[in-house]
Design a protein around this motif. Structure first.
Motif, PDB file in Angstrom:
ATOM      1  N   THR A 185       4.211  21.705 -27.185  1.00 45.89           N
ATOM      2  CA  THR A 185       5.347  20.563 -26.666  1.00 45.89           C
ATOM      3  C   THR A 185       5.110  20.357 -25.351  1.00 45.89           C
ATOM      4  OG1 THR A 185       6.846  22.273 -25.785  1.00 45.89           O
ATOM      5  CG2 THR A 185       7.142  21.505 -28.175  1.00 45.89           C
ATOM      6  N   ARG A 186       5.453  19.387 -24.558  1.00 43.50           N
ATOM      7  CA  ARG A 186       5.361  19.033 -23.076  1.00 43.50           C
ATOM      8  C   ARG A 186       5.978  20.195 -22.446  1.00 43.50           C
ATOM      9  NH1 ARG A 186       4.039  14.328 -21.174  1.00 43.50           N
ATOM     10  NH2 ARG A 186       3.833  12.380 -22.803  1.00 43.50           N
ATOM     11  N   PRO A 187       4.936  20.848 -21.522  1.00 43.43           N
ATOM     12  CA  PRO A 187       5.420  22.179 -20.732  1.00 43.43           C
ATOM     13  C   PRO A 187       6.517  21.522 -19.977  1.00 43.43           C
ATOM     14  CG  PRO A 187       3.164  21.714 -20.599  1.00 43.43           C
ATOM     15  CD  PRO A 187       3.445  20.610 -21.150  1.00 43.43           C
ATOM     16  N   ASP A 188       7.759  22.394 -19.665  1.00 44.87           N
ATOM     17  CA  ASP A 188       8.778  22.137 -18.842  1.00 44.87           C
ATOM     18  C   ASP A 188       9.272  23.225 -18.070  1.00 44.87           C
ATOM     19  OD1 ASP A 188       9.956  24.044 -20.912  1.00 44.87           O
ATOM     20  OD2 ASP A 188      11.299  22.808 -21.663  1.00 44.87           O
ATOM     21  N   ALA A 189       8.309  24.341 -17.815  1.00 47.44           N
ATOM     22  CA  ALA A 189       8.590  25.519 -17.036  1.00 47.44           C
ATOM     23  C   ALA A 189       8.775  24.899 -15.528  1.00 47.44           C
ATOM     24  CB  ALA A 189       7.557  26.502 -17.125  1.00 47.44           C
ATOM     25  N   ASP A 190       9.734  25.592 -14.777  1.00 46.92           N
ATOM     26  CA  ASP A 190       9.826  25.302 -13.176  1.00 46.92           C
ATOM     27  C   ASP A 190       8.961  26.443 -12.659  1.00 46.92           C
ATOM     28  OD1 ASP A 190      11.254  24.239 -10.901  1.00 46.92           O
ATOM     29  OD2 ASP A 190      11.567  26.540 -10.751  1.00 46.92           O
ATOM     30  N   SER A 191       7.908  25.755 -11.698  1.00 48.68           N
ATOM     31  CA  SER A 191       7.130  26.760 -10.932  1.00 48.68           C
ATOM     32  C   SER A 191       7.720  27.740 -10.111  1.00 48.68           C
ATOM     33  CB  SER A 191       5.938  25.733 -10.306  1.00 48.68           C
ATOM     34  OG  SER A 191       5.174  25.280 -10.971  1.00 48.68           O
ATOM     35  N   ALA A 192       8.874  27.372  -9.469  1.00 50.87           N
ATOM     36  CA  ALA A 192       9.427  28.317  -8.426  1.00 50.87           C
ATOM     37  C   ALA A 192      10.227  29.612  -9.383  1.00 50.87           C
ATOM     38  CB  ALA A 192      10.624  27.647  -7.839  1.00 50.87           C
ATOM     39  N   ARG A 242       3.772  35.572 -22.875  1.00 50.45           N
ATOM     40  CA  ARG A 242       4.582  34.531 -23.832  1.00 50.45           C
ATOM     41  C   ARG A 242       4.434  33.342 -22.993  1.00 50.45           C
ATOM     42  NH1 ARG A 242       7.441  38.911 -24.824  1.00 50.45           N
ATOM     43  NH2 ARG A 242       9.032  38.259 -23.437  1.00 50.45           N
ATOM     44  N   LEU A 243       3.709  33.111 -21.631  1.00 51.56           N
ATOM     45  CA  LEU A 243       3.957  32.081 -20.647  1.00 51.56           C
ATOM     46  C   LEU A 243       4.111  30.847 -21.205  1.00 51.56           C
ATOM     47  CD1 LEU A 243       2.149  33.318 -17.612  1.00 51.56           C
ATOM     48  CD2 LEU A 243       4.272  32.493 -17.861  1.00 51.56           C
ATOM     49  N   ARG A 244       2.928  30.542 -22.293  1.00 51.87           N
ATOM     50  CA  ARG A 244       2.712  29.258 -22.903  1.00 51.87           C
ATOM     51  C   ARG A 244       3.507  28.904 -24.032  1.00 51.87           C
ATOM     52  NH1 ARG A 244       0.960  24.765 -22.175  1.00 51.87           N
ATOM     53  NH2 ARG A 244      -0.579  24.429 -24.023  1.00 51.87           N
ATOM     54  N   ILE A 245       4.187  29.833 -24.420  1.00 50.24           N
ATOM     55  CA  ILE A 245       5.063  29.624 -25.806  1.00 50.24           C
ATOM     56  C   ILE A 245       6.438  28.709 -25.388  1.00 50.24           C
ATOM     57  CG2 ILE A 245       6.504  30.724 -27.626  1.00 50.24           C
ATOM     58  CD1 ILE A 245       4.404  32.944 -27.654  1.00 50.24           C
ATOM     59  N   GLN A 279      -0.022  25.801 -14.814  1.00 48.97           N
ATOM     60  CA  GLN A 279       0.818  26.832 -14.164  1.00 48.97           C
ATOM     61  C   GLN A 279       0.470  28.265 -14.657  1.00 48.97           C
ATOM     62  OE1 GLN A 279       4.327  25.255 -15.991  1.00 48.97           O
ATOM     63  NE2 GLN A 279       5.280  24.706 -13.857  1.00 48.97           N
ATOM     64  N   LEU A 280      -0.079  28.256 -15.869  1.00 49.60           N
ATOM     65  CA  LEU A 280      -0.613  29.581 -16.508  1.00 49.60           C
ATOM     66  C   LEU A 280      -1.656  30.276 -15.448  1.00 49.60           C
ATOM     67  CD1 LEU A 280      -1.066  31.861 -18.689  1.00 49.60           C
ATOM     68  CD2 LEU A 280      -2.682  30.136 -19.860  1.00 49.60           C
ATOM     69  N   PHE A 281      -2.669  29.435 -15.344  1.00 50.35           N
ATOM     70  CA  PHE A 281      -3.930  29.890 -14.457  1.00 50.35           C
ATOM     71  C   PHE A 281      -3.239  30.073 -13.094  1.00 50.35           C
ATOM     72  CE2 PHE A 281      -6.182  28.131 -18.297  1.00 50.35           C
ATOM     73  CZ  PHE A 281      -6.656  29.007 -18.968  1.00 50.35           C
ATOM     74  N   ALA A 282      -2.533  29.134 -12.635  1.00 50.61           N
ATOM     75  CA  ALA A 282      -1.926  29.520 -11.260  1.00 50.61           C
ATOM     76  C   ALA A 282      -1.604  31.022 -11.148  1.00 50.61           C
ATOM     77  CB  ALA A 282      -1.175  28.698 -10.667  1.00 50.61           C
ATOM     78  N   SER A 293      -7.918  23.191 -13.898  1.00 50.40           N
ATOM     79  CA  SER A 293      -6.940  23.751 -14.991  1.00 50.40           C
ATOM     80  C   SER A 293      -6.094  22.524 -15.513  1.00 50.40           C
ATOM     81  CB  SER A 293      -6.133  24.699 -14.567  1.00 50.40           C
ATOM     82  OG  SER A 293      -5.336  24.406 -13.255  1.00 50.40           O
ATOM     83  N   ALA A 294      -5.785  21.463 -14.652  1.00 49.99           N
ATOM     84  CA  ALA A 294      -5.002  20.345 -15.027  1.00 49.99           C
ATOM     85  C   ALA A 294      -5.632  19.544 -15.930  1.00 49.99           C
ATOM     86  CB  ALA A 294      -4.683  19.450 -13.866  1.00 49.99           C
ATOM     87  N   THR A 295      -6.948  19.399 -16.179  1.00 51.26           N
ATOM     88  CA  THR A 295      -7.743  18.738 -17.368  1.00 51.26           C
ATOM     89  C   THR A 295      -7.495  19.205 -18.561  1.00 51.26           C
ATOM     90  OG1 THR A 295      -9.819  19.945 -16.917  1.00 51.26           O
ATOM     91  CG2 THR A 295      -9.541  17.817 -15.601  1.00 51.26           C
ATOM     92  N   LEU A 296      -7.290  20.728 -18.449  1.00 48.47           N
ATOM     93  CA  LEU A 296      -7.163  21.354 -20.078  1.00 48.47           C
ATOM     94  C   LEU A 296      -5.691  20.988 -20.590  1.00 48.47           C
ATOM     95  CD1 LEU A 296      -8.368  25.189 -19.455  1.00 48.47           C
ATOM     96  CD2 LEU A 296      -9.699  23.070 -20.024  1.00 48.47           C
ATOM     97  N   ASP A 297      -4.762  20.568 -19.421  1.00 47.00           N
ATOM     98  CA  ASP A 297      -3.332  20.203 -19.860  1.00 47.00           C
ATOM     99  C   ASP A 297      -3.668  18.911 -20.482  1.00 47.00           C
ATOM    100  OD1 ASP A 297      -1.431  22.111 -19.518  1.00 47.00           O
ATOM    101  OD2 ASP A 297      -1.695  21.821 -17.322  1.00 47.00           O
TER     102      ASP A 297
END
Length: 415
Positions: A14-21, A62-65, A78-81, A307-311
């Motif tokens: 799905t579209r990522p929806d995690a908040d970086s903070a 499980r960051l990307r799940i 966000q994962l690679f950051a 890493s944004a290009t992988l998204d």
């Protein structure tokens, strides 16, 4: 959480929806705890079993799940950051997660496979995946001697692997081999079973606690939910593996710069030719640290943009669109980032000593660990080959080799 019904898995990626903070608030305190013991673990070659488990228990594996399935719903960016931040705390711990995160990504890209729900539940239980693809020989990466065979309904695997990163921390080992029809198969094998032998024989002067040594399989039973055709692995797998290395290298550059600047601030004696008796006030030494700050900035920026290009590739897959253009863009950016990040990491970890005295080479200072780890990680994928591909692309318009399975299209899995 119960495993979702297979019909629900069509929308798993799905579209990522995690908040970086929110991600930072969850994981940075753990990174800080891990960083506290990193120098001592390096000196003693102490394996960070507890530290890896802290992260798995907190959900880092499980960051990307998507959150609906028990993860954080993070983007690849966000994962690679976060992986770079972990690399600054302890690059060995960060590197251990490379194979697990890649296997999770493969399951996200294959939601309709009947095994995906099983693996999602295993991930939620905190089960961890290690790697084992490279053959323990000097043949080409594509020369796979490991065999996968089925008899009386039981599939078994036999072979020898090296660079089995993360294996000693794992519940499952992701292994590549050939079946009876000579097709490449990736097979998941439970670590704790007869027929699996893991050997801590890694001889590299860096990444000494990543469990990157040998794995031996003798009729090891393959999990019934762990058999996948290698050609069906997610399209950007090789790019994912490479980006994980770049994230760790970026983290190393940050930590070497941090430690070097702190060491210069504490120095009390300068050389006779210095411009000031106080090293921290010497304009030449200040310039040296300032230069290294720009190198860290370049590595950070390159990783973020690449890493944004992988998204973008993942989004094309989500939309069921042609991924080719996004893959070409991601491959080019990954090759470009490789040179930027590697050169930055090697320059920072080596040149930082020019701003310090001979006392900085003391083993107790631990500054050598930054260069050893950076040099080892950078050696897995020599940038000269990626630069050649870039030259051919920009001069002749030759598309770069695909970003898929490293053993089908060499891209960044080997060492």
């Amino acid at each position: 959480m119960a495993a979702p019904a297979s019909a629900d898995l069509r929308s798993l990626l799905t579209r990522p929806d995690a908040d970086s903070a929110a991600l930072a608030a969850t994981y940075r305190p753990l990174f800080d705890r891990i960083a506290e013991g990193n120098p001592a673990r390096e000196r003693a070659r102490e394996f960070p079993y507890d530290q890896v488990r802290w992260l798995v228990d907190a959900g880092f594996s499980r960051l990307r799940i998507p959150r609906a399935y028990g993860g954080d719903g993070a983007s690849l960016r966000q994962l690679f950051a976060l992986l770079a931040e972990l690399g600054a705390a302890d690059p060995n711990v960060a590197h251990v997660f490379r194979n697990h995160l890649a296997f999770v990504e493969d399951r996200l890209n294959s939601p309709e496979h009947p095994a995906t729900a099983v693996w999602l539940e295993r991930f939620r239980r905190g089960e961890f995946v290690g790697g084992g693809w490279t053959e323990a020989n000097n043949a080409r990466f594509t020369d796979i001697a490991t065999r996968v065979s089925t008899d009386a309904g039981v599939t078994r695997l036999s072979g020898d692997k090296y660079y089995a990163t993360g294996s000693l921390y794992a519940d499952w080992l992701d292994v590549i081999g050939r079946d009876e029809d000579d097709r490449l198969i990736t097979a998941l094998v439970a670590r704790d079973q007869p027929g699996v032998t893991l050997v801590d024989d890694w001889e590299g002067f860096g990444q000494q606690t990543t469990a990157s040594g040998s794995a031996r399989y003798r009729d090891a039973v393959v999990d019934e939910h762990g058999i996948f055709p290698a050609e069906e692995r997610f399209a950007y797998q090789g790019l994912f593996y490479q980006t994980a290395l770049l994230a760790v290298l970026t983290g190393i550059a940050r930590s070497a710069f941090r430690d070097g600047a702190a060491a210069l601030g504490k120095r009390t004696r300068n050389y006779p030719l210095g411009t000031n008796d106080v090293p921290a006030q010497d304009v030449l030494l200040q310039q040296r640290i300032g230069l290294l700050a720009t190198r860290v900035f370049a590595a950070d920026a390159a990783l973020d943009k690449q890493s944004a290009t992988l998204d973008a590739v993942a989004l094309a897959h989500l939309r069921d669109e042609d991924e080719h253009a996004a893959l070409v863009e991601a491959t080019v950016r990954t090759h470009e980032a490789q040179t930027v990040v590697i050169e930055a990491a090697l320059e920072v970890t080596g040149t930082v000593f020019d701003a310090l005295g001979a006392s900085a080479t003391a083993l107790s200072a631990g500054l050598d660990r930054h260069w050893r780890n950076a040099r080892t990680l950078a050696s897995h994928n020599p940038r000269v080959f990626k630069e050649r591909v870039l030259g051919d692309y920009y001069v002749n318009g030759t598309p770069p080799p695909g970003g898929s399975n490293a053993f089908l299209r060499p891209q960044g899995q080997g060492a």
